[in-house]
Design a protein around this motif. Sequence first.
Motif: not given
Length: 319
Positions: A259-264
């Motif tokens: 589980x991971x995500x893209x951050x602005x």
Amino acid sequence: MKILFTTPCKPIPIFLGKFLSIDDVSYRFVFNQGVFSATADVPSFSLHFLAQNLNVPSVVLEWPTFEELEVELKSDYYDYVAISLKCLDLYRVAEMLDFIHKVSPGTQVILGGYGTLALDEPEAEYIRDRAEHICRFGEGVRFIRNIIGDYEPRPMVSHLPAEVIRVPWLSASTRIGYILSALGCVWKCEFCCTSAYAEGRVIEVMSPEEIHESMQWYYKTYPDLGQIYMMDEELLLRKNKVNALGELIRNDDIGLTRMSYLAFGTIHAISRWDPEELLLNGVGQVWAGIESMYSYGRKKGTDKGDSKDLIQGLLDHGI
């Protein structure tokens, strides 16, 4: 009570004679890359988000024809039709207002989206006079809840259809999930719709606990999910929220192995973190804003040296 959510009616605007305006991957993000140019199927995320966070029956239409809109309006009585628009949709929406009121007398129209920023212009008076409700500021779920009297407190969810990105000659595709963490931005750049719409503030939409639940839903619903986009202009400036979400991710049954995500984030925000901290908080990708020499110093500057060194440090850690 029943609500119909819809995008503007077809035809979908075309950019440069060949790009669908709803496919921002093709004309903005992977543009003119030869054989690696990509296209995307992009759902109307905002409408699905609104519909699933209201406690009333609803239907979502994406780019219907006027005939399809009429069929739906006549299939049942809708108390409200909610339209999400961009500035380029103003003339189409003007047509839709008269059409909806003619086909379904008594139905009220709600307008929202960044296109409402253009409604103060003189030529938009026709639209202002015919729409019963316009969401000009804030977050749409709470706006519509106030209209319909839906005051029951409950968690926000972001269980949206996944975006599918393809390189046309490859059989494989990438699925991307979207989660709406917050709206707005503190930097108030003069060219930015996002900051103008929120009047230079950050409007928190989902808590770390709500975001984590939706992340789990995405990874369990789409086993081939490639990425989650965290929609939040400067999430990395708000360390408490990032740390709280990271702790939930590290301790759940899926964990950092998946589980991971893209951050602005601007360089100003990214520089507040060591790469190891980002990884431990679930940040696998960063969409970085490299500010120009004309950004008046508002977003420049790092705590950790040159911007090139900062970016290389992220790359060295697999971000």
